[in-house]
Design a protein around this motif. Structure first.
Motif, PDB file in Angstrom:
ATOM      1  N   ASN A  84      -9.766   2.330   4.950  1.00 33.72           N
ATOM      2  CA  ASN A  84      -8.477   2.110   5.617  1.00 33.72           C
ATOM      3  C   ASN A  84      -8.631   1.454   6.987  1.00 33.72           C
ATOM      4  O   ASN A  84      -7.679   0.852   7.496  1.00 33.72           O
ATOM      5  N   LYS A  85      -9.809   1.541   7.576  1.00 36.49           N
ATOM      6  CA  LYS A  85     -10.068   0.903   8.863  1.00 36.49           C
ATOM      7  C   LYS A  85     -10.600  -0.518   8.692  1.00 36.49           C
ATOM      8  O   LYS A  85     -10.534  -1.325   9.620  1.00 36.49           O
ATOM      9  N   VAL A 129      -6.176   2.825  -0.920  1.00 33.84           N
ATOM     10  CA  VAL A 129      -6.435   2.450   0.470  1.00 33.84           C
ATOM     11  C   VAL A 129      -5.650   1.181   0.797  1.00 33.84           C
ATOM     12  O   VAL A 129      -5.145   0.498  -0.098  1.00 33.84           O
ATOM     13  N   SER A 130      -5.559   0.864   2.084  1.00 32.29           N
ATOM     14  CA  SER A 130      -4.885  -0.362   2.490  1.00 32.29           C
ATOM     15  C   SER A 130      -5.651  -1.559   1.932  1.00 32.29           C
ATOM     16  O   SER A 130      -6.856  -1.480   1.720  1.00 32.29           O
ATOM     17  N   HIS A 176     -12.665   6.997   2.167  1.00 27.27           N
ATOM     18  CA  HIS A 176     -11.257   6.597   2.179  1.00 27.27           C
ATOM     19  C   HIS A 176     -10.836   6.170   3.588  1.00 27.27           C
ATOM     20  O   HIS A 176     -10.160   5.150   3.774  1.00 27.27           O
ATOM     21  N   GLU A 177     -11.246   6.920   4.592  1.00 29.03           N
ATOM     22  CA  GLU A 177     -10.937   6.590   5.980  1.00 29.03           C
ATOM     23  C   GLU A 177     -11.602   5.285   6.400  1.00 29.03           C
ATOM     24  O   GLU A 177     -11.000   4.464   7.106  1.00 29.03           O
ATOM     25  N   VAL A 206      -7.943  -4.503   1.200  1.00 31.90           N
ATOM     26  CA  VAL A 206      -9.189  -4.876   1.833  1.00 31.90           C
ATOM     27  C   VAL A 206      -9.871  -5.949   0.990  1.00 31.90           C
ATOM     28  O   VAL A 206      -9.760  -5.942  -0.240  1.00 31.90           O
TER      29      VAL A 206
END
Length: 259
Positions: free
Chosen positions: A86-87, A116-117, A82-83, A119
């Protein structure tokens, strides 16, 4: 030596490995499931950032306290993925659209992590099917056919079963397998990339006028491209070999029309 522009886009190569569902059946061949005993969960995620030389693997056994308490609790692995998402601006996976991304989303929502953001994903399986006619579109076959390597042999399902039992040897094999999958994915992607006419435009992230596919400044003019309404300058990248065109059309000198 070519001049390479370092893209500002965060590009992530990734792959996930999951444990199977555990269910009850009456027999061994083409049986209907009577009842599910345990849902699938994530064993590990392997990943590598663009311009990074090392492939990383985040697995259940990296969290010994949690693993000892509940070896099927994949929260920490899922949170890591998840992290990463998001990156990332762009993620690359083989069969990512149908499998990896949807599986990841299923675990995100199960753990209450939320979406997530936004992508963009490049699915190398879809690329292989769209632009080529290989005998097989499996990653292992593509790697072998394109001369960039093969998958690591796992010995079959016993490795997955061994990981589910907590067998250290099985986990070492799984981690080695997962790490090579991402390394092979990147090499196959690099081979297929020049043909991707719908590849995300990296100039959106750099704000420059370099190769939209790889970010290189090493471009060469290759004639004109004419559409129904305009003419554009065509370029070929001397690094990744992909073609592109200028964003703005060339001005056409129109003769004056007199009566």
């Amino acid at each position: 030596m070519s001049k390479q522009t370092k893209t500002k886009a965060n590009i992530l190569y990734y792959d996930i490995e999951t444990a199977p569902n555990l269910s009850y059946v009456w027999g061994q061949y083409e049986q209907n499931v009577i009842d599910h005993d345990r849902e699938w969960y994530m064993l590990c995620v392997s990943y590598r950032w663009e311009n990074e030389k090392k492939t990383h693997v985040c697995s259940l056994v990296d969290f010994p306290d949690s693993y000892k308490q509940d070896p099927e609790n994949d929260l920490h692995v899922v949170k890591k993925l998840h992290e990463l998402f998001n990156k990332a601006d762009i993620v690359i996976a083989h069969n990512g659209d149908r499998f990896d991304m949807r599986k990841a989303n299923a675990r995100f929502v199960a753990h209450g992590l939320g979406p997530v953001s936004p992508v963009r994903q490049v699915d190398t399986l879809k690329v292989a099917r769209k632009y080529f006619m290989f005998n097989s579109n499996k990653l292992d076959h593509l790697g072998n056919y394109l001369g960039v390597g093969r998958k690591v042999s796992t010995g079959g399902f016993e490795t997955w079963a061994g990981c589910m039992r907590g067998d250290k040897k099985a986990w070492r094999t799984m981690i080695k397998y997962a790490r090579q999958d991402v390394a092979l994915l990147r090499d196959v992607y690099m081979k297929l990339r020049p043909w991707m006419t719908n590849h995300p435009n990296l100039n959106v992230y750099t704000g420059g006028a370099s190769c939209p596919t790889c970010g290189s400044d090493n471009l060469q003019k290759r004639g004109k491209r004419t559409t129904q309404s305009a003419t554009y300058q065509t370029h070929q990248c001397n690094d990744c070999k992909s073609y592109s065109r200028t964003r703005l059309a060339e001005k056409i000198e129109r003769p004056e029309i007199v009566p």
